[in-house]
Every structure is written in structure tokens, then in C-alpha cells.
Design an enzyme around this catalytic site. Structure first.
Site, PDB file in Angstrom:
ATOM      1  N   SER A  42       0.845  -1.188   0.000  1.00  0.00           N
ATOM      2  CA  SER A  42       0.000   0.000   0.000  1.00  0.00           C
ATOM      3  C   SER A  42       0.883   1.240   0.000  1.00  0.00           C
ATOM      4  CB  SER A  42      -0.884   0.013   1.250  1.00  0.00           C
ATOM      5  OG  SER A  42      -1.364   1.325   1.479  1.00  0.00           O
ATOM      6  N   HIS A  72      -1.277  -1.414  -4.138  1.00  0.00           N
ATOM      7  CA  HIS A  72      -2.569  -1.188  -3.480  1.00  0.00           C
ATOM      8  C   HIS A  72      -2.768   0.322  -3.282  1.00  0.00           C
ATOM      9  CE1 HIS A  72      -5.755  -2.515  -0.598  1.00  0.00           C
ATOM     10  NE2 HIS A  72      -5.376  -1.488   0.145  1.00  0.00           N
ATOM     11  N   ASP A  85      -5.146   3.194  -1.792  1.00  0.00           N
ATOM     12  CA  ASP A  85      -6.211   3.417  -0.813  1.00  0.00           C
ATOM     13  C   ASP A  85      -6.922   4.733  -1.106  1.00  0.00           C
ATOM     14  OD1 ASP A  85      -6.059   1.177   1.121  1.00  0.00           O
ATOM     15  OD2 ASP A  85      -3.998   1.879   1.375  1.00  0.00           O
ATOM     16  N   MET A 141      -9.748   7.275  -0.176  1.00  0.00           N
ATOM     17  CA  MET A 141     -10.543   7.641   1.009  1.00  0.00           C
ATOM     18  C   MET A 141     -11.218   8.985   0.779  1.00  0.00           C
ATOM     19  SD  MET A 141      -7.890   6.670   4.031  1.00  0.00           S
ATOM     20  CE  MET A 141      -7.046   5.075   4.094  1.00  0.00           C
ATOM     21  N   HIS A 150      -8.490   0.136  -3.503  1.00  0.00           N
ATOM     22  CA  HIS A 150      -9.303  -0.160  -2.311  1.00  0.00           C
ATOM     23  C   HIS A 150     -10.113   1.096  -2.011  1.00  0.00           C
ATOM     24  CE1 HIS A 150      -9.277  -1.045   2.341  1.00  0.00           C
ATOM     25  NE2 HIS A 150     -10.486  -1.105   1.807  1.00  0.00           N
ATOM     26  N   MET A 160     -12.420   3.241  -0.060  1.00  0.00           N
ATOM     27  CA  MET A 160     -13.047   3.494   1.244  1.00  0.00           C
ATOM     28  C   MET A 160     -13.853   4.775   1.091  1.00  0.00           C
ATOM     29  SD  MET A 160      -9.781   2.335   3.468  1.00  0.00           S
ATOM     30  CE  MET A 160      -8.741   2.503   2.017  1.00  0.00           C
ATOM     31  N   MET A 200     -10.614  -6.745   6.243  1.00  0.00           N
ATOM     32  CA  MET A 200      -9.811  -5.738   6.935  1.00  0.00           C
ATOM     33  C   MET A 200      -9.377  -6.287   8.292  1.00  0.00           C
ATOM     34  SD  MET A 200      -9.475  -3.134   4.972  1.00  0.00           S
ATOM     35  CE  MET A 200      -8.585  -2.136   6.181  1.00  0.00           C
ATOM     36  N   ASP A 246      -5.760  -6.887   4.950  1.00  0.00           N
ATOM     37  CA  ASP A 246      -5.237  -5.512   4.880  1.00  0.00           C
ATOM     38  C   ASP A 246      -5.301  -4.884   6.261  1.00  0.00           C
ATOM     39  OD1 ASP A 246      -4.551  -2.902   4.211  1.00  0.00           O
ATOM     40  OD2 ASP A 246      -6.369  -2.517   3.028  1.00  0.00           O
TER      41      ASP A 246
HETATM   42  C1  DX5 Z   1      -6.015   1.240   5.902  1.00  0.00           C
HETATM   43  C2  DX5 Z   1      -5.667   0.895   4.494  1.00  0.00           C
HETATM   44  C3  DX5 Z   1      -4.469   0.046   4.390  1.00  0.00           C
HETATM   45  C4  DX5 Z   1      -3.224   0.648   4.976  1.00  0.00           C
HETATM   46  C5  DX5 Z   1      -2.428  -0.469   5.541  1.00  0.00           C
HETATM   47  O1  DX5 Z   1      -7.317   1.666   6.007  1.00  0.00           O
HETATM   48  O2  DX5 Z   1      -6.725   0.228   3.853  1.00  0.00           O
HETATM   49  O3  DX5 Z   1      -4.253  -0.404   3.055  1.00  0.00           O
HETATM   50  O4  DX5 Z   1      -2.417   1.343   4.070  1.00  0.00           O
HETATM   51  O5  DX5 Z   1      -1.345   0.053   6.223  1.00  0.00           O
HETATM   52  P1  DX5 Z   1      -0.555  -0.832   7.266  1.00  0.00           P
HETATM   53  O6  DX5 Z   1       0.030  -1.988   6.523  1.00  0.00           O
HETATM   54  O7  DX5 Z   1       0.481   0.099   7.794  1.00  0.00           O
HETATM   55  O8  DX5 Z   1      -1.517  -1.275   8.328  1.00  0.00           O
HETATM   56 ZN    ZN Z   2      -6.231  -0.722   1.927  1.00  0.00          ZN
END
Ligand code: DX5
Ligand code: ZN
Length: 219
Positions: free
Chosen positions: A6, A29, A31, A33, A62, A64, A133, A171
Site C-alpha cells: 500500500s 494497493h 487506498d 478515502m 481499495h 473506502m 480488513m 489488509d
Molecule cells: C487502511 C488501508 C491500508 C493501509 C495499511 O485503512 O486500507 O491499506 O495502508 O497500512 P498498514 O500496513 O500500515 O496497516
Molecule cells: Zn487498503
């Protein structure tokens, strides 16, 4: 066994270079948001499209975000080879999974730690991947939640029962300390953010994580 680093904790001002540091990654990956579904804000399809142009490693989005039904197809158009929506944010998950597949990407559905897998048993065949998750979504660097391990086992046995090819991704808090537990429980795709980008050699960490997952699954 695939490792999908990520970029959430990478340098956002230089994402192309950050991705180039991890050529061993199976996927990148990303993310997304929206500050509504989670209390954090990252980037949208324009940024993802720009990143896709800098790398030949496939992108694993991903999402969110609250309005996944409407927004998810834009990430296929932006060049993502896999698009994950959260079931908690989606009104019509079957329709959305079919739309993502029809546009040419892998369709994936994510569940927060407290969301059960059992209600979705009958739609596993509609999905190329399920993301469980292992932290509450929103931030990198959180502690791995062991309470999700039984759900990983249950999800794997449901997939076996239905004979589907669906991948099982985890994740959140995945590191050299926690990846074996996930692999033993049945996960086969592993997101790692801070574990990779806080390592002195991020690409070596990608390979170390994959090696650990492979040996834990074989044990
Ligand atoms: C968190 C994200 C993850 C995050 C994971 O909401 O979906 O993908 O980047 O980071 P680590 O590996 O540091 O937990
Ligand atoms: Zn993620």
C-alpha cells in the site's frame, strides 16, 4: 501468495518514484478515502490514472468511499486491474461487482473487522477477491486485529465449499510478525503499507513477506 504494498504511507509528492522502489510487488494497493466512509482523505481517479501511467505493476484500488455504486467504475477507467468496494458502503453489491467485471477489471468486496462473511456466501462466485480488513479502515500503521483470524478461516472454508477461485486478501497491520497467522488461516493476498515503506529496503521486504507467507501456508 501475492504481496500488494500500500502506498498510503509512501511519499505522496513522489508516488511514481515510490512505486519504482518496489519492482517485486505483485500489485500496487491504492487506498482511496473520501473523508466520509473513513475519517481520512487521499486521492481520486485522476491521481490513480496518473500513477497507472508510471508503472507496469497492476493497480489494486481499495475504495473506502461512501458512494461506491456510482464511483467505482471510474477506477476501472483510470486503469486499475482490480477494484475493491466496501460492502458497508454499497447498495447493490451484485450489480456493482458485475459492472466492474464487465468493464474489464477484477471485482472485489471488502469487509470491516466487525462485518460477518456469512451473509455473502451466495455471492462469492460474483467476486474475484474478498478483502478482510484486519484493522478499522482509515489509517496505516495500526495494530493487527487478531479477532479477524477466525473470519479468515471461515471465509476460506466457504470458498472451498463453493469451489470458487476467489482470492482472499487481508489488509491492516500485516508485517513479518503477523503475516504467518494470516497465511495459516487461509489468506493468499497480503496488503502491507508501513511494513514495506518503513523498511530500509522496501523491495527486499516485499520478498521477505512473500517467503514467510509461502512457508506458513505450506506448513
Ligand atoms: C487502511 C488501508 C491500508 C493501509 C495499511 O485503512 O486500507 O491499506 O495502508 O497500512 P498498514 O500496513 O500500515 O496497516
Ligand atoms: Zn487498503
Amino acid at each position: 501468495m501475492q504481496i500488494t504494498p500500500s502506498i498510503l504511507n509512501a511519499d505522496f509528492a513522489d508516488l511514481g518514484a515510490e512505486v519504482a522502489r518496489i519492482p517485486s510487488a505483485d500489485w500496487i494497493h491504492v487506498d482511496v478515502m473520501d473523508n466520509h466512509f473513513v475519517p481520512n482523505l487521499t486521492f481520486g481517479p485522476a491521481m490513480v490514472e496518473a500513477l497507472a501511467r508510471t508503472t507496469s505493476v497492476p493497480l489494486d484500488a481499495h475504495l473506502m468511499i461512501e458512494n461506491a455504486d456510482r464511483e467505482a467504475p471510474a477506477y476501472v477507467e483510470a486503469g486499475c486491474a482490480s477494484v475493491t468496494f466496501h460492502v458497508e458502503a454499497t447498495r447493490a453489491p451484485v450489480r456493482l461487482a458485475r459492472e466492474i467485471r464487465a468493464k474489464g477489471a477484477r471485482a472485489s468486496m471488502a469487509l470491516k473487522p466487525a462485518t460477518p462473511i456469512e451473509p455473502y456466501e451466495d455471492m462469492l462466485a460474483e467476486l474475484d477477491m474478498v478483502l478482510l480488513m484486519t484493522v478499522e479502515p482509515g489509517f496505516g500503521g495500526q495494530k493487527f486485529l487478531d479477532l479477524v483470524l477466525p473470519k479468515i478461516r471461515r471465509a476460506r472454508s466457504l470458498m472451498d465449499k463453493h469451489g470458487v477461485e476467489t482470492w482472499l486478501q487481508v489488509d491492516g497491520g500485516v508485517s513479518l510478525e503477523t503475516i504467518e497467522r494470516c497465511a495459516e488461516a487461509g489468506a493468499d493476498v497480503f496488503v502491507a503499507g508501513s511494513a514495506v515503506y518503513s523498511a530500509a529496503d522496501p523491495d527486499a521486504m516485499v520478498n521477505a513477506l512473500r517467503d514467510k507467507a509461502v512457508s506458513a501456508a505450506d506448513a
